[in-house]
Motif scaffolding. Sequence first.
Motif, PDB file in Angstrom:
ATOM      1  N   THR A  15       0.621  -1.220   0.142  1.00 37.82           N
ATOM      2  CA  THR A  15      -0.230  -0.183  -0.039  1.00 37.82           C
ATOM      3  C   THR A  15       0.670   1.276   0.220  1.00 37.82           C
ATOM      4  OG1 THR A  15      -1.939  -0.837   1.396  1.00 37.82           O
ATOM      5  CG2 THR A  15      -1.888   1.101   1.033  1.00 37.82           C
ATOM      6  N   ILE A  16       0.592   1.951  -0.817  1.00 39.63           N
ATOM      7  CA  ILE A  16       1.641   3.407  -1.342  1.00 39.63           C
ATOM      8  C   ILE A  16       0.501   4.691   0.173  1.00 39.63           C
ATOM      9  CG2 ILE A  16       1.880   5.121  -2.576  1.00 39.63           C
ATOM     10  CD1 ILE A  16       2.520   2.889  -4.918  1.00 39.63           C
ATOM     11  N   HIS A  17       1.914   5.603   0.873  1.00 42.65           N
ATOM     12  CA  HIS A  17       1.019   6.282   1.635  1.00 42.65           C
ATOM     13  C   HIS A  17       0.827   7.244   0.975  1.00 42.65           C
ATOM     14  CE1 HIS A  17      -0.449   3.715   4.516  1.00 42.65           C
ATOM     15  NE2 HIS A  17       0.928   2.938   4.038  1.00 42.65           N
ATOM     16  N   GLU A  18       2.362   7.455   0.545  1.00 40.62           N
ATOM     17  CA  GLU A  18       2.627   9.040  -0.146  1.00 40.62           C
ATOM     18  C   GLU A  18       3.091   8.783  -0.762  1.00 40.62           C
ATOM     19  OE1 GLU A  18       3.922  13.148   2.214  1.00 40.62           O
ATOM     20  OE2 GLU A  18       3.935  11.537   3.092  1.00 40.62           O
ATOM     21  N   ILE A  19       3.615   9.624  -2.228  1.00 33.64           N
ATOM     22  CA  ILE A  19       4.541  10.582  -2.864  1.00 33.64           C
ATOM     23  C   ILE A  19       4.958  11.425  -3.047  1.00 33.64           C
ATOM     24  CG2 ILE A  19       4.468  10.578  -5.264  1.00 33.64           C
ATOM     25  CD1 ILE A  19       2.591   8.323  -5.604  1.00 33.64           C
ATOM     26  N   THR A  20       5.608  11.940  -2.755  1.00 32.74           N
ATOM     27  CA  THR A  20       6.870  12.861  -3.178  1.00 32.74           C
ATOM     28  C   THR A  20       8.006  13.309  -3.652  1.00 32.74           C
ATOM     29  OG1 THR A  20       6.438  12.686  -0.272  1.00 32.74           O
ATOM     30  CG2 THR A  20       7.711  14.640  -1.278  1.00 32.74           C
ATOM     31  N   PRO A  21       7.511  14.127  -4.869  1.00 32.07           N
ATOM     32  CA  PRO A  21       8.037  14.751  -6.241  1.00 32.07           C
ATOM     33  C   PRO A  21       9.038  15.291  -5.227  1.00 32.07           C
ATOM     34  CG  PRO A  21       5.889  14.568  -7.081  1.00 32.07           C
ATOM     35  CD  PRO A  21       6.080  15.055  -5.607  1.00 32.07           C
ATOM     36  N   ILE A  22      10.353  15.514  -5.599  1.00 28.74           N
ATOM     37  CA  ILE A  22      12.253  15.653  -5.386  1.00 28.74           C
ATOM     38  C   ILE A  22      12.240  16.496  -7.076  1.00 28.74           C
ATOM     39  CG2 ILE A  22      12.166  14.693  -3.538  1.00 28.74           C
ATOM     40  CD1 ILE A  22      14.123  12.789  -4.680  1.00 28.74           C
ATOM     41  N   LYS A  23      12.117  15.973  -7.656  1.00 29.84           N
ATOM     42  CA  LYS A  23      13.121  16.822  -9.216  1.00 29.84           C
ATOM     43  C   LYS A  23      12.169  16.151  -9.931  1.00 29.84           C
ATOM     44  CE  LYS A  23      18.129  16.242 -10.857  1.00 29.84           C
ATOM     45  NZ  LYS A  23      19.234  15.473 -10.560  1.00 29.84           N
ATOM     46  N   VAL A  24      12.301  16.953 -11.135  1.00 28.21           N
ATOM     47  CA  VAL A  24      12.193  17.046 -12.432  1.00 28.21           C
ATOM     48  C   VAL A  24      13.100  17.414 -13.320  1.00 28.21           C
ATOM     49  CG1 VAL A  24      10.638  17.526 -13.896  1.00 28.21           C
ATOM     50  CG2 VAL A  24       9.537  17.962 -11.536  1.00 28.21           C
ATOM     51  N   THR A  25      13.043  16.188 -14.310  1.00 25.56           N
ATOM     52  CA  THR A  25      14.179  16.072 -15.413  1.00 25.56           C
ATOM     53  C   THR A  25      13.743  16.283 -16.647  1.00 25.56           C
ATOM     54  OG1 THR A  25      15.681  14.778 -14.017  1.00 25.56           O
ATOM     55  CG2 THR A  25      16.546  15.256 -16.413  1.00 25.56           C
ATOM     56  N   PHE A  26      13.777  17.587 -17.573  1.00 27.66           N
ATOM     57  CA  PHE A  26      13.153  18.025 -18.721  1.00 27.66           C
ATOM     58  C   PHE A  26      13.786  17.025 -20.210  1.00 27.66           C
ATOM     59  CE2 PHE A  26      11.569  21.055 -16.184  1.00 27.66           C
ATOM     60  CZ  PHE A  26      10.289  20.546 -15.678  1.00 27.66           C
ATOM     61  N   HIS A  27      13.028  16.489 -20.981  1.00 25.48           N
ATOM     62  CA  HIS A  27      14.319  16.243 -22.273  1.00 25.48           C
ATOM     63  C   HIS A  27      14.184  16.919 -23.095  1.00 25.48           C
ATOM     64  CE1 HIS A  27      16.314  12.770 -20.083  1.00 25.48           C
ATOM     65  NE2 HIS A  27      15.678  12.669 -18.969  1.00 25.48           N
ATOM     66  N   THR A  33       8.270  23.486  -3.718  1.00 24.87           N
ATOM     67  CA  THR A  33       6.927  23.649  -3.192  1.00 24.87           C
ATOM     68  C   THR A  33       5.555  22.501  -2.482  1.00 24.87           C
ATOM     69  OG1 THR A  33       5.563  24.264  -4.816  1.00 24.87           O
ATOM     70  CG2 THR A  33       7.240  26.024  -3.374  1.00 24.87           C
ATOM     71  N   LYS A  34       5.065  22.871  -1.651  1.00 24.98           N
ATOM     72  CA  LYS A  34       3.748  21.785  -1.315  1.00 24.98           C
ATOM     73  C   LYS A  34       3.148  21.430  -2.678  1.00 24.98           C
ATOM     74  CE  LYS A  34       0.457  20.959   2.323  1.00 24.98           C
ATOM     75  NZ  LYS A  34      -0.027  21.495   2.959  1.00 24.98           N
ATOM     76  N   THR A  35       2.814  23.162  -3.406  1.00 20.56           N
ATOM     77  CA  THR A  35       1.593  22.961  -4.603  1.00 20.56           C
ATOM     78  C   THR A  35       2.261  22.220  -5.313  1.00 20.56           C
ATOM     79  OG1 THR A  35       0.413  24.719  -3.654  1.00 20.56           O
ATOM     80  CG2 THR A  35       0.207  24.289  -6.018  1.00 20.56           C
ATOM     81  N   GLY A  36       3.243  22.053  -6.182  1.00 16.13           N
ATOM     82  CA  GLY A  36       3.976  21.340  -7.219  1.00 16.13           C
ATOM     83  C   GLY A  36       4.135  20.569  -6.521  1.00 16.13           C
ATOM     84  N   ARG A  37       4.689  20.178  -5.072  1.00 21.81           N
ATOM     85  CA  ARG A  37       4.533  18.243  -5.705  1.00 21.81           C
ATOM     86  C   ARG A  37       3.386  17.578  -5.379  1.00 21.81           C
ATOM     87  NH1 ARG A  37       8.912  18.614   0.111  1.00 21.81           N
ATOM     88  NH2 ARG A  37      11.200  18.677  -1.340  1.00 21.81           N
ATOM     89  N   ALA A  38       2.268  17.798  -4.925  1.00 23.78           N
ATOM     90  CA  ALA A  38       0.681  18.184  -5.056  1.00 23.78           C
ATOM     91  C   ALA A  38       0.401  18.082  -6.187  1.00 23.78           C
ATOM     92  CB  ALA A  38       0.173  18.695  -3.997  1.00 23.78           C
ATOM     93  N   MET A  39       0.642  18.962  -6.955  1.00 24.16           N
ATOM     94  CA  MET A  39       0.396  18.458  -9.137  1.00 24.16           C
ATOM     95  C   MET A  39       1.102  17.218  -9.370  1.00 24.16           C
ATOM     96  SD  MET A  39       1.361  21.381 -11.322  1.00 24.16           S
ATOM     97  CE  MET A  39       2.466  20.979 -11.897  1.00 24.16           C
TER      98      MET A  39
END
Length: 92
Positions: free
Chosen positions: A31-43, A58-64
């Motif tokens: 069961t996955i409880h939380e996902i926290t994005p930390i970095k985005v790499t664009f190609h 930001t909290k908003t960016g992570r939630a999005m």
Amino acid sequence: MNSCQSVWEDDETNRKVEMLVDYSHSEAGVTIHEITPIKVTFHCPTTKAIVRSIGVWTKTGRAMLANQFRLAGRIESLEQEIASGGLANACA
């Protein structure tokens, strides 16, 4: 609760999203409880070369990004990958 680091390769938007995943094991599976994005790499869409990387602070960016991951239907495949040991080297 356990955690691991995973990468979502979002080919539609030419990016890779690194994220931390908090999950637990039970008799029913993972069961996955939380996902926290930390970095985005664009190609670059044509050459696939890295254009730039940015941290997600930001909290908003992570939630999005977490919501986009869910809407893409990736939760189930991530749970299966964790359960099968596919992320064994990244999980603690």
